[in-house]
Design a protein around this motif. Sequence first.
Motif, PDB file in Angstrom:
ATOM      1  N   PHE A   1       8.125  -2.497 -10.760  1.00  0.00           N
ATOM      2  CA  PHE A   1       8.896  -3.528 -10.055  1.00  0.00           C
ATOM      3  C   PHE A   1      10.376  -3.376 -10.378  1.00  0.00           C
ATOM      4  CE2 PHE A   1      10.839  -7.812 -10.197  1.00  0.00           C
ATOM      5  CZ  PHE A   1      10.796  -8.086  -8.848  1.00  0.00           C
ATOM      6  N   ILE A   2      11.209  -3.307  -9.313  1.00  0.00           N
ATOM      7  CA  ILE A   2      12.660  -3.209  -9.464  1.00  0.00           C
ATOM      8  C   ILE A   2      13.270  -4.485  -8.882  1.00  0.00           C
ATOM      9  CG2 ILE A   2      14.714  -1.839  -8.909  1.00  0.00           C
ATOM     10  CD1 ILE A   2      12.754   0.502  -8.351  1.00  0.00           C
ATOM     11  N   PRO A   3      14.186  -5.129  -9.551  1.00  0.00           N
ATOM     12  CA  PRO A   3      14.820  -6.335  -9.002  1.00  0.00           C
ATOM     13  C   PRO A   3      15.520  -6.061  -7.675  1.00  0.00           C
ATOM     14  CG  PRO A   3      15.339  -6.090 -11.316  1.00  0.00           C
ATOM     15  CD  PRO A   3      14.643  -4.836 -10.914  1.00  0.00           C
ATOM     16  N   SER A   4      15.685  -7.117  -6.875  1.00  0.00           N
ATOM     17  CA  SER A   4      16.236  -6.980  -5.525  1.00  0.00           C
ATOM     18  C   SER A   4      17.680  -6.489  -5.511  1.00  0.00           C
ATOM     19  CB  SER A   4      16.163  -8.321  -4.799  1.00  0.00           C
ATOM     20  OG  SER A   4      16.884  -9.304  -5.524  1.00  0.00           O
TER      21      SER A   4
ATOM     22  N   LEU B   1     -20.994   6.771  -2.424  1.00  0.00           N
ATOM     23  CA  LEU B   1     -19.635   6.237  -2.326  1.00  0.00           C
ATOM     24  C   LEU B   1     -18.657   7.259  -2.894  1.00  0.00           C
ATOM     25  CD1 LEU B   1     -17.708   3.802  -1.766  1.00  0.00           C
ATOM     26  CD2 LEU B   1     -18.133   3.086  -4.107  1.00  0.00           C
ATOM     27  N   ARG B   2     -17.643   7.591  -2.112  1.00  0.00           N
ATOM     28  CA  ARG B   2     -16.592   8.495  -2.571  1.00  0.00           C
ATOM     29  C   ARG B   2     -15.257   8.012  -1.990  1.00  0.00           C
ATOM     30  NH1 ARG B   2     -19.646   9.775  -5.697  1.00  0.00           N
ATOM     31  NH2 ARG B   2     -20.434  11.801  -6.346  1.00  0.00           N
ATOM     32  N   TRP B   3     -14.168   8.313  -2.716  1.00  0.00           N
ATOM     33  CA  TRP B   3     -12.847   7.925  -2.222  1.00  0.00           C
ATOM     34  C   TRP B   3     -11.794   8.910  -2.704  1.00  0.00           C
ATOM     35  CZ3 TRP B   3     -15.409   5.353  -6.108  1.00  0.00           C
ATOM     36  CH2 TRP B   3     -14.784   5.351  -7.353  1.00  0.00           C
ATOM     37  N   LYS B   4     -10.651   8.833  -2.094  1.00  0.00           N
ATOM     38  CA  LYS B   4      -9.505   9.664  -2.457  1.00  0.00           C
ATOM     39  C   LYS B   4      -8.248   8.816  -2.282  1.00  0.00           C
ATOM     40  CE  LYS B   4      -7.523  14.247  -1.533  1.00  0.00           C
ATOM     41  NZ  LYS B   4      -7.595  15.426  -0.661  1.00  0.00           N
ATOM     42  N   GLY B   5      -7.400   8.767  -3.292  1.00  0.00           N
ATOM     43  CA  GLY B   5      -6.230   7.900  -3.256  1.00  0.00           C
ATOM     44  C   GLY B   5      -6.602   6.464  -3.586  1.00  0.00           C
ATOM     45  N   GLY B   6      -5.879   5.510  -3.035  1.00  0.00           N
ATOM     46  CA  GLY B   6      -6.146   4.099  -3.283  1.00  0.00           C
ATOM     47  C   GLY B   6      -5.936   3.265  -2.042  1.00  0.00           C
ATOM     48  N   LEU B   7      -6.628   2.108  -1.992  1.00  0.00           N
ATOM     49  CA  LEU B   7      -6.538   1.207  -0.843  1.00  0.00           C
ATOM     50  C   LEU B   7      -5.650  -0.002  -1.095  1.00  0.00           C
ATOM     51  CD1 LEU B   7     -10.287   1.126   0.275  1.00  0.00           C
ATOM     52  CD2 LEU B   7      -8.497   2.591   1.150  1.00  0.00           C
ATOM     53  N   LYS B   8      -5.044  -0.074  -2.268  1.00  0.00           N
ATOM     54  CA  LYS B   8      -4.219  -1.238  -2.594  1.00  0.00           C
ATOM     55  C   LYS B   8      -2.912  -1.232  -1.820  1.00  0.00           C
ATOM     56  CE  LYS B   8      -5.708  -2.684  -7.178  1.00  0.00           C
ATOM     57  NZ  LYS B   8      -5.262  -2.962  -8.547  1.00  0.00           N
ATOM     58  N   ASN B   9      -2.473  -2.434  -1.484  1.00  0.00           N
ATOM     59  CA  ASN B   9      -1.171  -2.602  -0.838  1.00  0.00           C
ATOM     60  C   ASN B   9      -0.095  -2.625  -1.922  1.00  0.00           C
ATOM     61  OD1 ASN B   9       0.982  -3.160   0.795  1.00  0.00           O
ATOM     62  ND2 ASN B   9      -0.003  -4.871   1.850  1.00  0.00           N
ATOM     63  N   ILE B  10       0.791  -1.653  -1.908  1.00  0.00           N
ATOM     64  CA  ILE B  10       1.796  -1.514  -2.972  1.00  0.00           C
ATOM     65  C   ILE B  10       2.800  -2.663  -2.928  1.00  0.00           C
ATOM     66  CG2 ILE B  10       3.699  -0.036  -3.782  1.00  0.00           C
ATOM     67  CD1 ILE B  10       1.852   2.304  -2.706  1.00  0.00           C
ATOM     68  N   ASP B  11       3.122  -3.135  -1.720  1.00  0.00           N
ATOM     69  CA  ASP B  11       4.100  -4.218  -1.603  1.00  0.00           C
ATOM     70  C   ASP B  11       3.607  -5.501  -2.264  1.00  0.00           C
ATOM     71  OD1 ASP B  11       5.845  -2.616  -0.270  1.00  0.00           O
ATOM     72  OD2 ASP B  11       5.169  -3.200   1.709  1.00  0.00           O
ATOM     73  N   SER B  12       2.354  -5.873  -1.999  1.00  0.00           N
ATOM     74  CA  SER B  12       1.832  -7.128  -2.542  1.00  0.00           C
ATOM     75  C   SER B  12       1.321  -6.985  -3.981  1.00  0.00           C
ATOM     76  CB  SER B  12       0.711  -7.657  -1.653  1.00  0.00           C
ATOM     77  OG  SER B  12      -0.352  -6.724  -1.621  1.00  0.00           O
ATOM     78  N   SER B  13       0.748  -5.811  -4.309  1.00  0.00           N
ATOM     79  CA  SER B  13       0.130  -5.637  -5.621  1.00  0.00           C
ATOM     80  C   SER B  13       1.132  -5.316  -6.720  1.00  0.00           C
ATOM     81  CB  SER B  13      -0.917  -4.521  -5.558  1.00  0.00           C
ATOM     82  OG  SER B  13      -1.913  -4.833  -4.637  1.00  0.00           O
TER      83      SER B  13
ATOM     84  N   GLN C   1       4.989  -4.625  -5.951  1.00  0.00           N
ATOM     85  CA  GLN C   1       6.398  -4.943  -5.682  1.00  0.00           C
ATOM     86  C   GLN C   1       6.661  -6.443  -5.501  1.00  0.00           C
ATOM     87  OE1 GLN C   1       8.795  -2.736  -5.873  1.00  0.00           O
ATOM     88  NE2 GLN C   1       7.377  -1.030  -6.208  1.00  0.00           N
ATOM     89  N   ARG C   2       5.640  -7.289  -5.650  1.00  0.00           N
ATOM     90  CA  ARG C   2       5.762  -8.755  -5.594  1.00  0.00           C
ATOM     91  C   ARG C   2       6.303  -9.251  -4.248  1.00  0.00           C
ATOM     92  NH1 ARG C   2       8.468  -9.933 -11.560  1.00  0.00           N
ATOM     93  NH2 ARG C   2       7.056  -8.589 -12.752  1.00  0.00           N
ATOM     94  N   LYS C   3       5.846  -8.597  -3.176  1.00  0.00           N
ATOM     95  CA  LYS C   3       6.228  -9.017  -1.826  1.00  0.00           C
ATOM     96  C   LYS C   3       5.040  -9.716  -1.164  1.00  0.00           C
ATOM     97  CE  LYS C   3       9.602  -5.404  -0.757  1.00  0.00           C
ATOM     98  NZ  LYS C   3       9.888  -4.258   0.128  1.00  0.00           N
ATOM     99  N   SER C   4       5.337 -10.561  -0.182  1.00  0.00           N
ATOM    100  CA  SER C   4       4.271 -11.252   0.545  1.00  0.00           C
ATOM    101  C   SER C   4       3.663 -10.308   1.579  1.00  0.00           C
ATOM    102  CB  SER C   4       4.830 -12.492   1.244  1.00  0.00           C
ATOM    103  OG  SER C   4       5.823 -12.115   2.167  1.00  0.00           O
ATOM    104  N   ALA C   5       2.346 -10.312   1.678  1.00  0.00           N
ATOM    105  CA  ALA C   5       1.623  -9.465   2.640  1.00  0.00           C
ATOM    106  C   ALA C   5       0.824 -10.345   3.587  1.00  0.00           C
ATOM    107  CB  ALA C   5       0.689  -8.501   1.910  1.00  0.00           C
ATOM    108  N   ILE C   6       0.800  -9.975   4.858  1.00  0.00           N
ATOM    109  CA  ILE C   6       0.100 -10.753   5.890  1.00  0.00           C
ATOM    110  C   ILE C   6      -1.340 -10.262   5.991  1.00  0.00           C
ATOM    111  CG2 ILE C   6       0.085 -11.361   8.335  1.00  0.00           C
ATOM    112  CD1 ILE C   6       3.134 -10.619   8.272  1.00  0.00           C
TER     113      ILE C   6
END
Length: 376
Positions: free
Chosen positions: A253-256, A324-336, A338-343
């Motif tokens: 997280f980087i300040p605004s 079950l297999r996956w590659k990468g991640g499904l998380k939203n970087i903005d909400s998880s 960067q502390r931004k609101s996600a719709i």
Amino acid sequence: MENINKIITSYLDLFFKNHKFASIPKFILLKRRRNFLRKIFSSRAEIRYINNKVIITLYVLNRERNLLKKKYISSTRLIKEYLFKRFFFFYKKKLSKIHRTFNLLSKKYIFLPSKMQKKLYIKSKIESLNKLKVFKTFYIEKIWTKLIDYYLTFHFTRLRKNSLLYYLNIFKFNKLNMLWVLTAILNKLNVLRNKKIEYNIINLKYVTNHPDFFTNVLALRLKKQKMKGFREIAKILNRTYIPNVNTIQERTFIPSTFKNKLKNLNLVSYLQNKKVNEVFNTFEKGSSNDIYNSIKYKNLGGIKVEIKGRLTKRYRADRSIYLLRWKGGLKNIDSSFQRKSAIFLRGNVKSNTAYSITASKRRIGAFAVKGWIAGK
């Protein structure tokens, strides 16, 4: 909505009624043709209603067109190679004999001042050369006609078949040729309340660009008995390209006040051979790629595949398999991070992920394939 998707998929699976018209040797059933992997895959239709019209958005993966294009180019190349090979074979074999016979005939007439005049000798030589030229052109034409009539019927029928199938594939997406057929069917069934229909067709390049594509492909491949689940999932995951990103920098997280100012967290890289005032001036101006960087979810962040159902080798449906297999991640970087609101879209569906499920059945039971892709 489900009826519209079925109508669109059946429209994209259209084929010639008479298989002999396209020079296809045997008739293939529609049920078997739908299980082909060399066809047009489409996503579920996204419908948007406006006062006077309906906009249908479709994501399409046209595997058939690319395959037919390659076949057409290879068949034309093979025709050229085969033609010239056979021509030179006949040319060496037969025309060499013609040259020998004319050489023997020309040796009979020897120029001697006592026996034959010089003018008559030259005239006889010119006549023999003209005869050789005429006979040679006649025989070359005969070789070409024989090649085309007897040896290249198979190649020309194959070329005709590929060209007809290629043009049929193109006409399916053309408004003037065949796309009006789809609108007529939808209006006849009164599915979209007889409104004016506008199509927004987006051609995608890879299977992993939309979850509807790779879930359908996996469901078709797992219908076969010898297919293994882990191997088929690995083929899909190996085709996914996730860009190399510094995850530590991305998730910190980087300040605004300093956001979109620094390329990385090392201030030393900016202060080398520069004054402090110059560094702050560059922060204020900004870069030319601000508009492109402002677009969210343009890169693939991760992919996840889940298979569950009767996928055992035996002919008894007494055991269910879960993969079950996956590659990468499904998380939203903005909400998880960067502390931004996600719709959230439609309840609990995230804005950065796309989800799809495809149900199918085998001889021993049913199974389903689920897929997720995430952008960042």
